[in-house]
Design an enzyme around this catalytic site. Structure first.
Site, PDB file in Angstrom:
ATOM      1  N   ARG A  37      -4.668  22.080 -12.869  1.00 31.02           N
ATOM      2  CA  ARG A  37      -3.626  21.187 -13.351  1.00 31.02           C
ATOM      3  C   ARG A  37      -3.823  20.839 -14.819  1.00 31.02           C
ATOM      4  O   ARG A  37      -2.872  20.509 -15.530  1.00 31.02           O
ATOM      5  CB  ARG A  37      -3.574  19.907 -12.497  1.00 31.02           C
ATOM      6  CG  ARG A  37      -2.423  18.994 -12.890  1.00 31.02           C
ATOM      7  CD  ARG A  37      -2.125  17.917 -11.861  1.00 31.02           C
ATOM      8  NE  ARG A  37      -0.999  17.100 -12.317  1.00 31.02           N
ATOM      9  CZ  ARG A  37      -0.364  16.209 -11.577  1.00 31.02           C
ATOM     10  NH1 ARG A  37      -0.742  16.010 -10.333  1.00 31.02           N
ATOM     11  NH2 ARG A  37       0.645  15.524 -12.054  1.00 31.02           N
ATOM     12  N   HIS A  46       6.835  11.435 -27.814  1.00 37.24           N
ATOM     13  CA  HIS A  46       5.870  12.227 -27.053  1.00 37.24           C
ATOM     14  C   HIS A  46       6.128  13.734 -27.126  1.00 37.24           C
ATOM     15  O   HIS A  46       5.223  14.516 -27.444  1.00 37.24           O
ATOM     16  CB  HIS A  46       5.854  11.749 -25.597  1.00 37.24           C
ATOM     17  CG  HIS A  46       4.942  12.551 -24.719  1.00 37.24           C
ATOM     18  ND1 HIS A  46       3.570  12.508 -24.835  1.00 37.24           N
ATOM     19  CD2 HIS A  46       5.187  13.449 -23.717  1.00 37.24           C
ATOM     20  CE1 HIS A  46       3.023  13.323 -23.952  1.00 37.24           C
ATOM     21  NE2 HIS A  46       3.975  13.905 -23.259  1.00 37.24           N
ATOM     22  N   ARG A  56       0.818  -1.224   0.000  1.00 42.61           N
ATOM     23  CA  ARG A  56       0.000   0.000   0.000  1.00 42.61           C
ATOM     24  C   ARG A  56       0.852   1.275   0.000  1.00 42.61           C
ATOM     25  O   ARG A  56       0.424   2.313   0.504  1.00 42.61           O
ATOM     26  CB  ARG A  56      -0.979   0.030   1.175  1.00 42.61           C
ATOM     27  CG  ARG A  56      -2.056  -1.045   1.105  1.00 42.61           C
ATOM     28  CD  ARG A  56      -3.268  -0.691   1.947  1.00 42.61           C
ATOM     29  NE  ARG A  56      -4.222  -1.776   1.959  1.00 42.61           N
ATOM     30  CZ  ARG A  56      -4.328  -2.672   2.939  1.00 42.61           C
ATOM     31  NH1 ARG A  56      -3.539  -2.591   3.989  1.00 42.61           N
ATOM     32  NH2 ARG A  56      -5.220  -3.638   2.867  1.00 42.61           N
ATOM     33  N   LYS A  83       2.199  11.602 -11.086  1.00 43.85           N
ATOM     34  CA  LYS A  83       1.359  10.725 -11.908  1.00 43.85           C
ATOM     35  C   LYS A  83       2.114   9.447 -12.218  1.00 43.85           C
ATOM     36  O   LYS A  83       3.259   9.483 -12.647  1.00 43.85           O
ATOM     37  CB  LYS A  83       0.996  11.412 -13.219  1.00 43.85           C
ATOM     38  CG  LYS A  83      -0.077  12.464 -13.064  1.00 43.85           C
ATOM     39  CD  LYS A  83      -0.544  12.901 -14.447  1.00 43.85           C
ATOM     40  CE  LYS A  83      -1.633  13.935 -14.371  1.00 43.85           C
ATOM     41  NZ  LYS A  83      -2.059  14.356 -15.717  1.00 43.85           N
ATOM     42  N   HIS A  86      -1.482  18.624 -25.401  1.00 43.55           N
ATOM     43  CA  HIS A  86      -1.555  17.184 -25.183  1.00 43.55           C
ATOM     44  C   HIS A  86      -2.801  16.533 -25.772  1.00 43.55           C
ATOM     45  O   HIS A  86      -2.769  15.346 -26.070  1.00 43.55           O
ATOM     46  CB  HIS A  86      -1.451  16.860 -23.687  1.00 43.55           C
ATOM     47  CG  HIS A  86      -0.035  16.936 -23.172  1.00 43.55           C
ATOM     48  ND1 HIS A  86       0.671  18.124 -23.131  1.00 43.55           N
ATOM     49  CD2 HIS A  86       0.808  15.987 -22.705  1.00 43.55           C
ATOM     50  CE1 HIS A  86       1.886  17.896 -22.640  1.00 43.55           C
ATOM     51  NE2 HIS A  86       1.997  16.604 -22.369  1.00 43.55           N
ATOM     52  N   ASN A 120      -1.802  20.297 -19.698  1.00 47.20           N
ATOM     53  CA  ASN A 120      -2.078  19.502 -20.893  1.00 47.20           C
ATOM     54  C   ASN A 120      -2.061  20.326 -22.170  1.00 47.20           C
ATOM     55  O   ASN A 120      -2.471  19.830 -23.221  1.00 47.20           O
ATOM     56  CB  ASN A 120      -3.414  18.787 -20.740  1.00 47.20           C
ATOM     57  CG  ASN A 120      -3.320  17.696 -19.698  1.00 47.20           C
ATOM     58  OD1 ASN A 120      -2.439  16.846 -19.773  1.00 47.20           O
ATOM     59  ND2 ASN A 120      -4.185  17.750 -18.706  1.00 47.20           N
ATOM     60  N   GLU A 172      -5.847  16.908 -10.326  1.00 46.07           N
ATOM     61  CA  GLU A 172      -6.301  17.383 -11.620  1.00 46.07           C
ATOM     62  C   GLU A 172      -7.784  17.703 -11.651  1.00 46.07           C
ATOM     63  O   GLU A 172      -8.489  17.390 -12.599  1.00 46.07           O
ATOM     64  CB  GLU A 172      -5.977  16.320 -12.683  1.00 46.07           C
ATOM     65  CG  GLU A 172      -5.806  16.907 -14.049  1.00 46.07           C
ATOM     66  CD  GLU A 172      -5.104  15.931 -14.995  1.00 46.07           C
ATOM     67  OE1 GLU A 172      -5.244  14.724 -14.835  1.00 46.07           O
ATOM     68  OE2 GLU A 172      -4.404  16.402 -15.882  1.00 46.07           O
ATOM     69  N   HIS A 223      -1.748  13.713 -28.018  1.00 43.14           N
ATOM     70  CA  HIS A 223      -2.059  12.315 -27.716  1.00 43.14           C
ATOM     71  C   HIS A 223      -2.767  11.639 -28.880  1.00 43.14           C
ATOM     72  O   HIS A 223      -2.508  10.479 -29.190  1.00 43.14           O
ATOM     73  CB  HIS A 223      -2.924  12.217 -26.449  1.00 43.14           C
ATOM     74  CG  HIS A 223      -2.125  12.155 -25.193  1.00 43.14           C
ATOM     75  ND1 HIS A 223      -2.683  12.330 -23.941  1.00 43.14           N
ATOM     76  CD2 HIS A 223      -0.805  11.909 -24.976  1.00 43.14           C
ATOM     77  CE1 HIS A 223      -1.743  12.227 -23.027  1.00 43.14           C
ATOM     78  NE2 HIS A 223      -0.589  11.978 -23.628  1.00 43.14           N
ATOM     79  N   GLU A 246       8.564  20.298 -23.798  1.00 45.46           N
ATOM     80  CA  GLU A 246       7.760  20.353 -22.569  1.00 45.46           C
ATOM     81  C   GLU A 246       8.198  21.512 -21.673  1.00 45.46           C
ATOM     82  O   GLU A 246       7.395  22.057 -20.928  1.00 45.46           O
ATOM     83  CB  GLU A 246       7.853  19.028 -21.796  1.00 45.46           C
ATOM     84  CG  GLU A 246       7.155  17.855 -22.453  1.00 45.46           C
ATOM     85  CD  GLU A 246       5.673  17.709 -22.078  1.00 45.46           C
ATOM     86  OE1 GLU A 246       5.106  18.634 -21.469  1.00 45.46           O
ATOM     87  OE2 GLU A 246       5.098  16.665 -22.414  1.00 45.46           O
ATOM     88  N   LYS A 277       5.684  23.658 -12.538  1.00 43.84           N
ATOM     89  CA  LYS A 277       4.814  22.493 -12.393  1.00 43.84           C
ATOM     90  C   LYS A 277       4.461  22.280 -10.930  1.00 43.84           C
ATOM     91  O   LYS A 277       3.317  21.966 -10.590  1.00 43.84           O
ATOM     92  CB  LYS A 277       5.479  21.248 -12.980  1.00 43.84           C
ATOM     93  CG  LYS A 277       4.593  20.013 -12.880  1.00 43.84           C
ATOM     94  CD  LYS A 277       4.963  18.923 -13.847  1.00 43.84           C
ATOM     95  CE  LYS A 277       3.973  17.772 -13.755  1.00 43.84           C
ATOM     96  NZ  LYS A 277       4.272  16.685 -14.678  1.00 43.84           N
TER      97      LYS A 277
END
Lengths: 394, 394
Positions: free
Chosen positions: A261, A286, A141, A163, A268, A265, A257, A272, A205, A247
């Site tokens: 946040r 990417h 955990r 993330k 993105h 993106n 998010e 994506h 980025e 960030k």
């Protein structure tokens, strides 16, 4: 080096040194430091011990990075008073972000006799960080995690913010957790081993942070981007430090998010879809997809009369000058499918597309495609289709 | 019904009604309500809508509970304005808490087209809560979760506190997350379908809260335990409400088990070893193992002269009077292996055993086996072995 004015406001940021990701206000996770600089790897044992004590460690890396730095990191940790239970290595590449690999990692971590005091160290790029981070968040955990990002992309972006994820048939990172590291060590010396294409992709980025909220940092990029990509470590430290601070500020205000946040993106949603359409392969990596996605988001903003064509041209010129792609690679694109892919994005809700648009350089904002209709009385799908046509030539 | 004095202090607790698990101080997770009472299932759609809005839902249940309540819950949700994407059913039993089952659930949730607004509803006992909770925490990095526990054990214990998990070759719940539900609906009407043995096993976990920190609640149990187990729903609501409030208080102060949350493991270190030794099977179910484990922890406390034999006898007499086991079932026990199993417990650190001992009814505290040596100059392993010998007759 000129210091952008916005930096002065970010009191926690000391160029080339330590940034604290401070969750004190949200208190959703413990705060942690990002240490950025030269030869940080050499100091890893001390940097970890001072914050987290002497630990039993499991290093997780991939088949490209482990041969380069694995043995050195093990030796440094052991010499510095830590115990290394093992270094677990998986095949490099996005394809390893799957359930079977996650299962294997967890079995290995547990079989090594990990207890709640065991430290997981992720040594590698974004894939290593995502997969090792997810394993760390699930083993018993949640075990403490130290990220040692080895690519510019992971140093400016994925190692900060917590993330983690693996991919499924339903999309990239569709299984994962929000799980903050206890420490991030960003050593620019490690970038020497990075191919030029990967360095450029990571750089996109970093530029993104200027485009979101700070035109002064974008100007800094225009001036210093070339020398950064030529290996100038002062510029690298500055850009990484700036990106991490930006960030950290956004992430600590909105860890899960729920709101702001989503600004991260920028580029993105288009990006994506491009990555998915081209198979997440070598045709488009990417950071390149993000660069093209940023241009598309600004182009859509221009079409919506939110942003001037001059701003768009400036970004386009800068990307072109450092060798980033400014349009998608040749491919048999199917535009309705690209739009479907945008709708399947994790941030999409009830079939709406979440977009990050802009009122100019440094003025990004989040909106849904349905808001476009409300704002402009124009058909959002038609507008998005037009931008896809313009960029793909389909 | 007498109200124990400690209850008056727990201002958030309204018997038979709503308990708020308040993470406001720690702020590590959003707060949520536990609604306890009669015929709560009938009100499920409204109770969910008032807190979380009308939702697209995925129900997760097992092969025993789904045939009893699945269709009814679906109909109630749809009539109340929610959408049910599907009810996912897996084979009942601890054996389903494995990686393959988790993988299948996640694939099914994503394939149904879940987005970040989709709600996962766990309908069942502890196994359903653990597995569905883990899946909810991982799908798209976390979907909202509503727990509808259908056993007394899950109503008093596992549905509150946010532990999720699956089992691996290295032990129970060795893979999992801390992930709080957004709402818990505990309907005592559902306990009518529960076998008497399961009801008793769940009751042991309720008594535990009195033994940890509130002798008045233990007295209440001595007086009301019999009628509770005979199906008196007033007593059930009271005991569930009390247990949830007690657990909520501990969990909100220590979500990630860094400190006081370990008190909840009273009886669990001995109990888990017994469950593991007997194969987690029907010979001994979890709540029974906890009952025996509690007696063993108090017996060890007596041997350490921390607690009086009279307290031990009182607990023993109460467990016996309601039909709970007071010693392990006949089995070929290997005591060194039992001690090894205690050392492998997730809460163990560096080979030390973490024990919850007691200075009397309502006065539990956490200590490590090595503290025993420091406190008493006695050999902890020798003492623990003696308790195992006494209870197993080996």
């Amino acid at each position: 080096m000129t210091t952008p004015p916005a930096l002065a406001e970010q009191a926690r940021f000391v160029p080339g040194k330590i940034i604290t990701v401070d969750f004190a206000e949200a208190a959703t996770s413990p705060s942690y430091d990002i240490v950025i600089g030269h030869s940080i790897l050499t100091e890893a044992a001390t940097l970890i011990r001072l914050r987290l004590g002497a630990r039993r460690c499991v290093i997780i890396s991939d088949s490209i990075v482990e041969p380069l730095y694995g043995a050195r990191l093990e030796a440094i940790l052991v010499a510095g008073g830590h115990t290394v239970l093992d270094t677990l290595v998986f095949p490099a590449g996005e394809a390893s972000k799957n359930f079977a690999q996650l299962h294997e990692l967890l079995d290995n971590i547990l079989t090594l006799g990990a207890d709640r005091q065991t430290l997981i160290i992720a040594l590698g790029g974004g894939v290593v960080g995502d997969l090792a981070g997810l394993a760390a968040s699930l083993a018993l955990r949640g075990l403490d995690l130290v990220q040692i990002p080895t690519t510019l992309l992971s140093q400016v972006d994925s190692s900060v913010g917590g993330k983690t994820g693996i991919d499924t048939a339903c999309g990239k990172n569709t299984v994962g957790t929000f799980y903050q590291p206890r420490l991030v060590l960003a050593d620019v010396t490690l970038l020497d081993s990075l191919p030029a294409r990967e360095l450029r992709a990571g750089y996109a980025e970093a530029v993104k942070y200027g485009l979101i909220s700070d035109s002064a940092f974008f100007r800094w990029c225009v001036t210093h981007g070339g020398q950064l990509l030529n290996g100038d470590s002062e510029s690298q430290i500055h850009a990484i430090g700036y990106s991490c601070a930006a960030k950290a500020k956004i992430v600590s205000a909105d860890e899960r998010e729920a709101g702001s946040r989503a600004l991260l993106n920028l580029g993105h949603t288009f990006g994506h879809a491009l990555e998915a359409a081209t198979g997440f392969g070598n045709l488009l990596v990417h950071g390149e997809a993000v660069a093209i996605g940023i241009l598309m988001a600004f182009r859509l903003s221009v079409r919506l009369r939110l942003c001037s064509m001059r701003d768009y041209d400036e970004i386009h010129a800068h990307f072109a000058s450092v060798g980033l792609p400014t349009k998608p690679p040749s491919f048999d694109y199917d535009i309705p499918r690209l739009i479907d892919l945008m709708k399947q994005d994790k941030k999409a809700e009830g079939g709406d597309i979440t977009l990050v648009l802009s009122r100019g350089i440094g003025q990004a904002f989040v909106c849904r495609d349905t808001d476009i209709r409300a704002l402009t009385n124009e058909d959002p799908t038609g507008l998005i289709t037009a931008v896809w046509r313009e960029f793909t030539g389909s």
